[in-house]
Scaffold this active site. Sequence first.
Site, PDB file in Angstrom:
ATOM      1  N   SER B  38     -19.214  -1.143  69.881  1.00 47.89           N
ATOM      2  CA  SER B  38     -18.866  -0.303  71.032  1.00 47.89           C
ATOM      3  C   SER B  38     -17.749  -1.006  71.801  1.00 47.89           C
ATOM      4  O   SER B  38     -17.822  -2.213  72.043  1.00 47.89           O
ATOM      5  CB  SER B  38     -20.107  -0.140  71.931  1.00 47.89           C
ATOM      6  OG  SER B  38     -19.775   0.604  73.078  1.00 47.89           O
ATOM      7  N   GLY B  39     -16.703  -0.283  72.128  1.00 49.56           N
ATOM      8  CA  GLY B  39     -15.578  -0.892  72.842  1.00 49.56           C
ATOM      9  C   GLY B  39     -14.534  -1.515  71.931  1.00 49.56           C
ATOM     10  O   GLY B  39     -13.517  -2.022  72.411  1.00 49.56           O
ATOM     11  N   GLY B  41     -12.603   0.031  69.930  1.00 44.42           N
ATOM     12  CA  GLY B  41     -11.409   0.890  69.907  1.00 44.42           C
ATOM     13  C   GLY B  41     -11.478   2.022  68.896  1.00 44.42           C
ATOM     14  O   GLY B  41     -10.468   2.676  68.634  1.00 44.42           O
ATOM     15  N   ASP B  66     -20.291  12.405  69.839  1.00 40.63           N
ATOM     16  CA  ASP B  66     -20.307  13.586  70.694  1.00 40.63           C
ATOM     17  C   ASP B  66     -20.708  14.847  69.935  1.00 40.63           C
ATOM     18  O   ASP B  66     -21.485  15.654  70.432  1.00 40.63           O
ATOM     19  CB  ASP B  66     -18.933  13.811  71.353  1.00 40.63           C
ATOM     20  CG  ASP B  66     -18.681  12.811  72.473  1.00 40.63           C
ATOM     21  OD1 ASP B  66     -19.656  12.222  72.972  1.00 40.63           O
ATOM     22  OD2 ASP B  66     -17.509  12.617  72.836  1.00 40.63           O
ATOM     23  N   ARG B  83     -31.844   5.242  63.067  1.00 47.79           N
ATOM     24  CA  ARG B  83     -30.433   4.841  62.903  1.00 47.79           C
ATOM     25  C   ARG B  83     -30.001   5.035  61.454  1.00 47.79           C
ATOM     26  O   ARG B  83     -28.888   5.483  61.177  1.00 47.79           O
ATOM     27  CB  ARG B  83     -30.246   3.370  63.271  1.00 47.79           C
ATOM     28  CG  ARG B  83     -30.136   3.124  64.753  1.00 47.79           C
ATOM     29  CD  ARG B  83     -30.049   1.620  65.007  1.00 47.79           C
ATOM     30  NE  ARG B  83     -30.194   1.320  66.418  1.00 47.79           N
ATOM     31  CZ  ARG B  83     -29.215   0.852  67.189  1.00 47.79           C
ATOM     32  NH1 ARG B  83     -28.026   0.628  66.692  1.00 47.79           N
ATOM     33  NH2 ARG B  83     -29.419   0.608  68.469  1.00 47.79           N
ATOM     34  N   ILE B 109     -20.483   3.361  65.341  1.00 50.36           N
ATOM     35  CA  ILE B 109     -20.735   1.914  65.311  1.00 50.36           C
ATOM     36  C   ILE B 109     -21.247   1.534  63.921  1.00 50.36           C
ATOM     37  O   ILE B 109     -20.802   0.574  63.329  1.00 50.36           O
ATOM     38  CB  ILE B 109     -21.751   1.510  66.405  1.00 50.36           C
ATOM     39  CG1 ILE B 109     -21.168   1.789  67.797  1.00 50.36           C
ATOM     40  CG2 ILE B 109     -22.109   0.024  66.268  1.00 50.36           C
ATOM     41  CD1 ILE B 109     -22.169   1.586  68.951  1.00 50.36           C
ATOM     42  N   SER B 110     -22.184   2.302  63.394  1.00 49.59           N
ATOM     43  CA  SER B 110     -22.777   2.093  62.066  1.00 49.59           C
ATOM     44  C   SER B 110     -22.903   0.606  61.736  1.00 49.59           C
ATOM     45  O   SER B 110     -22.199   0.091  60.866  1.00 49.59           O
ATOM     46  CB  SER B 110     -21.982   2.843  60.983  1.00 49.59           C
ATOM     47  OG  SER B 110     -20.594   2.597  61.044  1.00 49.59           O
TER      48      SER B 110
END
Lengths: 215, 215
Positions: B38-39, B41, B66, B83, B109-110
């Site tokens: 996460s984060g 990019g 989303d 997950r 993210i996986s």
Amino acid sequence: MPQERSSNIRWHEGLVSRSDRQNLLAQRGVTLWMTGLSGAGKSTIACLLERDLIQRGRLCYRLDGDNIRHGLNQNLGFSPEDRTENIRRIGEVARLFTDAGVIVIASFISPYQRDRQAVRQSMPQGDFVEIYIKATLAAAESRDPKGLYKKARAGQITGFTGIDDPYEIPDKAEIVLDTEQLTPEAAAQTVIQYLQARGYFSPAAVDGETSGSDR
Amino acid sequence: MPQERSSNIRWHEGLVSRSDRQNLLAQRGVTLWMTGLSGAGKSTIACLLERDLIQRGRLCYRLDGDNIRHGLNQNLGFSPEDRTENIRRIGEVARLFTDAGVIVIASFISPYQRDRQAVRQSMPQGDFVEIYIKATLAAAESRDPKGLYKKARAGQITGFTGIDDPYEIPDKAEIVLDTEQLTPEAAAQTVIQYLQARGYFSPAAVDGETSGSDR
């Protein structure tokens, strides 16, 4: 300073819209949902329709038991809850393809009104076109292309739609194709004409009317 | 005699092939699987890549949290099993889109190698391109675009990748994009060049090589 530049760029909705994809494809995304008894003619019509659309340069994609039950929904059985979840997931996939601008040909018995209705309601007006592939049980059973009615009558399959599980006839299908009256070719043409008349072969907005003279 | 004619027509595989769709689109379907913290990019690069592809007349579709977590996977949580099922379903949807001829940009993210590997193995060679969006935890956490690291550090979120759940770095990604070195624009261009060089912008067969100079 890539990190700083990166932190200034953030789009939640993206930089591309559905209409960009539709302009690229020169068509509008739509889900053509074919419902009917086993043996009613869904697959035959779906295959012809797919061929006709591709020949016209329209991007379409067929969803059916073959590519869904062995993949996305391989962990589902045939209990009422699993049938509902089966249709729900198919509806979600159809919704994504429709949003991508693709003409989806979804061909599933989908016997329960409530499940089909839930898919319809998950989509914007005009994105879901319900097509009832109509045949009497007697006609469907006499065709019995996969020998499943025979097995169901012999009790080797239980919960089979039309035999010991209900098929709920659509009460507001946009299109009804009676396969005891129409050839498969004519049935596919009826769908093509519906799409043409309502502007799906152009990226512009579609007439919101979802019931009409085709019923 | 529509019924007799109908019974003579039956195709299990359909009348249209993947290559018909790819010829229509003048491109080859592929899943670009972006994985990273996460984060890191992912979304920023995915959005730019989507825009660049559409500007080049390439049909692509973005799958991300989303449009998946609120739809297809709304009945899944964040347990290890959920997950895994989350990534499995996304992989199946990506596989269908790829078969349809679409360039899929999957941005998740996986974190688990095994789950990504399962998606890769479900697809023909060349259909799955793993893109590692590389950033150190420190860099990702300093960006913290959604304020999630802050919440995870405060114990308000548990099982957060990088904090109290592992991220397993890909060991055979086709493309590595280090977002501490590359601007998002340059990162997107790297992917475009990869696709171009390997023939994805033409319907013809693709070089089966899936590892090489981009690593």
